[in-house]
Design a protein around this motif. Structure first.
Motif, short mmCIF file in Angstrom:
data_model
loop_
_atom_site.label_atom_id
_atom_site.label_comp_id
_atom_site.label_asym_id
_atom_site.label_seq_id
_atom_site.Cartn_x
_atom_site.Cartn_y
_atom_site.Cartn_z
N GLN A 521 -3.56 -4.16 0.50
CA GLN A 521 -3.45 -5.25 1.53
C GLN A 521 -2.16 -5.97 1.33
OE1 GLN A 521 -6.43 -7.86 0.38
NE2 GLN A 521 -8.15 -6.86 1.80
N GLU A 522 -1.42 -6.02 0.11
CA GLU A 522 0.02 -6.60 -0.08
C GLU A 522 1.04 -5.54 0.30
OE1 GLU A 522 -1.34 -9.72 -3.79
OE2 GLU A 522 -0.37 -7.77 -3.95
N GLN A 523 0.69 -4.18 -0.07
CA GLN A 523 1.95 -3.46 0.20
C GLN A 523 2.04 -2.61 1.41
OE1 GLN A 523 2.19 -0.87 -3.11
NE2 GLN A 523 2.46 -2.76 -4.77
N ILE A 524 0.70 -2.25 2.08
CA ILE A 524 0.85 -1.39 3.08
C ILE A 524 1.40 -2.23 4.42
CG2 ILE A 524 -0.32 0.37 4.76
CD1 ILE A 524 -2.02 0.94 2.19
N PRO A 525 0.72 -3.30 5.10
CA PRO A 525 -0.49 -3.96 4.62
C PRO A 525 -1.71 -3.25 5.41
CG PRO A 525 0.56 -5.23 6.19
CD PRO A 525 1.54 -4.17 6.17
N ALA A 526 -3.01 -3.33 4.66
CA ALA A 526 -4.11 -2.88 5.08
C ALA A 526 -4.75 -3.81 6.16
CB ALA A 526 -5.00 -2.49 4.21
N PRO A 527 -5.22 -3.24 7.18
CA PRO A 527 -6.06 -4.43 8.07
C PRO A 527 -6.93 -5.27 7.35
CG PRO A 527 -6.73 -2.37 8.49
CD PRO A 527 -5.76 -1.98 7.52
#
Length: 696
Positions: A521-527
């Motif tokens: 969530q922090e790096q991609i971020p994921a939906p």
């Protein structure tokens, strides 16, 4: 000398002499408590005044003289009498002696003589009274104690028996006195029935205390046999000369019964009454030794475990479970010969020793007979309960050194029988032992795997069948074994469950999965809608601090609760049925999503599903795989989808591997799918790439 011991009654018919005597006595330190001049008056005052001594003249007023009065006073009041008289003729002395006086002083007398006679009389009377009291006390004790006591003279003739000795021997003291002790105290050995040497005669001959051997039986006069213990001690005078012997003996019936009861309890199971492990091992050790001596002697050991007994306890309660074990024990006994031994080792485990077998195939025959017997339903109270068992068999062999080795291998064979589907038996072979050793090594490796951080998480995508996009991942455990490579859960999960390590591993899985999702969530971020699914085992689900631990992990990793989906199997819910609804509500209150895994394979959750605040049903792969070839499986999938939609739940189909399956699921309006058709489980790096690609 106290005041009471100084009181003296003077009996004298001449008043002048009496007064003179009173003065003499008072000068000597005594107190004259009264003076009488007749026998009747002397008796009356002796009873009223209770002096310590009476000075008695023989010639008195009235019809009763001093000798008659003295006899009455001594016998009625136990007061010592000293005659103080002028008469010393033979006839008077003979009459006086019969009253056992404590002194006889002829008038006239000297004060010193009087004082000495009085002092000696008072002291002698005190000693005699003390001796009488001691004798009375001793006699009372002997009569009241629970041991039999027989006193014998130097010739071993009986001189005394207390009531307990009379009761045990059947002889009355009146008829036993003077008889030889061997006639009254007749003893034999309980085992050999041979006579035992008289302990009285032995004590008299050896001059020391003698004890009876164990297993001594007393033959009473009426023929009754009484187990006894005893000791005989010589009676010696001050010069160590033997004067006789005293025999003390006691009834050991209660003690022997208590010992037998204790032995029974030590070697038998309290619930079923069967021999316990200790007695079984003892008999098995004897069989092993016999087999080493006699090559023709064959025996076998059966290790039996009741299948799914925990379910009975959990469903009906331990009281019903105990009654079931009692009935099972009876049924097993009924299938065996008298020479065979069946024991309850503990819980729902039984062991059977089959001896003097004609052929080792007899052991298999017995196992089959037991399984048939146990397969018959039992009526316990108002319940009809179906049972079965898994049996391991090990044959006698000279290679075995002890009972525990045989039990170990029979236990191994029993577990092999369970692995074949329960309700059957397996005969031990050396290959099983090698497998157990390998399993033991795997257990050691598994314990170290936690410390060495050898576990890995793989992530299998969960795909929307409407948008074809990834909506979540299921976190799946793998073990990076240092020698055997990457291991799937099927190779170690059962072992982890049996060793109690699974809960600890599952908490690691939850923490790592939450950490990984938060990182994406922090790096991609994921939906934000992407979820991570984690499986919970029944033991983990049943922990009292479940909610607190999950909340702590969410706080530690920073993951929002809405991103977590917990998957729980139907069987886990059943095992925790009482608390499941409340736990589900608390999890939903945190914002966590809930999914019932492997739906349709468990215990018909259809009947209670509406009670649980569940978000998703996951259809078991077995139904999905057979949809194209099995109309029944298709209808089950259709029913589950319709049920879920009616309860406002989503559906995930597991094990989607072919396009035909996907098409059918879309036709049934199943929301999501998971399986090799979409993707195999991926390491975190590849899973991350798949998320990133979809975000482009």
């Amino acid at each position: 000398m106290n005041e009471t011991s100084k009181k003296i009654l003077v009996v004298e018919d001449e008043s002048i002499v009496a007064i003179d005597l009173q003065n003499i006595l008072e000068n000597l330190g005594y107190r004259v408590s009264g003076i009488a001049d007749s026998g009747d008056e002397a008796i009356k005052k002796a009873g009223e005044l209770r002096p310590c001594l009476v000075l008695m003249d023989i010639r008195l007023r009235g019809e009763i003289d001093g000798i008659e009065a003295a006899e009455e006073i001594s016998s009625r009041f136990d007061i010592p009498v000293i005659y103080l008289t002028a008469y010393a003729d033979e006839e008077t002395l003979e009459r006086a002696k019969k009253t056992s006086p404590f002194g006889y002083i002829i008038k006239p007398f000297e004060e010193r003589e009087l004082n000495t006679t009085i002092e000696i009389a008072i002291y002698k009377h005190q000693m005699e009274r003390q001796l009488k009291e001691n004798a009375k006390w001793f006699s009372t004790v002997l009569k009241s104690i629970g041991d039999g006591v027989i006193a014998n003279d130097i010739e071993a003739r009986i001189a005394f028996m207390n009531p307990m000795a009379e009761a045990l021997t059947g002889w009355q003291q009146s008829e036993a006195i003077g008889r030889n002790s061997t006639e009254i105290f007749n003893i034999i050995d309980e085992l050999t029935r041979n006579p035992i040497e008289s302990p009285v005669i032995k004590a008299l001959n050896e001059g020391k205390i003698v004890h009876l051997p164990e297993q001594t039986i007393l033959l009473a006069k009426n023929g009754k046999e009484v187990p006894i213990g005893d000791s005989a001690a010589p009676i010696k005078d001050d010069r160590e000369n033997i004067m006789g012997a005293v025999l003390v003996f006691w009834d050991m019936t209660d003690r022997k019964q208590a010992e037998e009861q204790l032995r029974y309890q030590a070697f038998h199971d309290g619930l079923t009454g069967l021999p316990n492990r200790a007695l079984f091992v003892e008999r098995l050790e004897q069989a092993v030794k016999r087999a080493k001596r006699d090559k023709e002697y064959l025996f076998a050991v059966l290790f039996l475990d009741i299948d799914r007994f925990k379910v009975v306890n959990d469903s009906f309660g331990h009281a019903i479970g105990d009654k079931l074990l009692i009935e099972i024990a009876k049924n097993i006994e009924n299938t065996l010969r008298n020479i065979d031994t069946v024991a309850r080792l503990g819980g729902d485990e039984f062991a059977i020793l089959l001896e003097n077998l004609e052929d080792m195939s007899n052991a298999s025959t017995v196992a089959e007979r037991i399984l048939r017997e146990l397969n018959t339903p039992l009526n316990i109270d108002k319940y009809e309960i179906f049972t079965n068992a898994s049996i391991g068999i090990v044959a006698s062999s000279s290679n075995y050194e002890g009972a525990e080795d045989l039990l170990r291998d029979a236990d191994i064979a029993m577990y092999r029988a369970k692995s074949f589907g329960r309700g059957c038996y397996q005969i031990f072979d050396t290959g099983m032992h090698l497998q157990i050793l390998a399993l033991s090594q795997l257990e050691n490796d598994l314990r170290r795997a936690i410390e060495r951080q050898e576990f890995r998480l793989y992530y299998q995508p969960i795909v929307s069948l409407i948008t074809n996009k990834i909506v979540g991942f299921e976190a799946l455990l793998r073990w990076q074994h240092p020698q055997r490579g990457l291991l799937a859960p099927g190779e170690f999960i059962l072992l982890a469950q049996e060793t109690g390590l699974l809960v600890q591993i599952d908490w690691w899985v939850l923490r790592e999965a939450c950490r990984q999702m938060r990182r994406w969530q922090e790096q991609i971020p994921a939906p934000p809608s992407l979820t991570i699914s984690v499986n919970f085992c029944s033991k983990q689900f049943g922990q009292s601090n479940l909610i607190e631990q999950i909340g702590q992990i969410l706080r530690d990793t920073g993951l929002d609760a809405s991103s977590l989906k917990i998957e729980i199997t139907e069987s886990a819910i059943i095992e925790n049925a009482e608390s499941a609804s409340a736990i589900f509500s608390e999890l939903r209150a945190l914002g966590i999503q809930l999914c019932i895994d492997d739906f349709g394979t468990g215990y018909s959750s259809l009947s209670y599903l509406h009670r649980f605040p569940v978000n998703t049903l996951k259809i078991d792969r077995s139904f999905v795989n057979r949809m194209g070839e099995d109309s029944e499986s298709l209808e089950i999938v259709r029913t589950i989808v319709m049920l879920a939609h009616n309860l406002d739940m989503d559906v995930i189909a597991e094990g989607v591997e072919m396009a035909e399956q996907l098409a059918k699921l879309r036709e049934l309006q199943c929301e999501c799918g998971q399986g090799y058709f979409f993707s195999r489980p991926l390491p975190s790096e590849q899973a991350e790439m798949s998320i990133a690609i979809e975000q482009q």
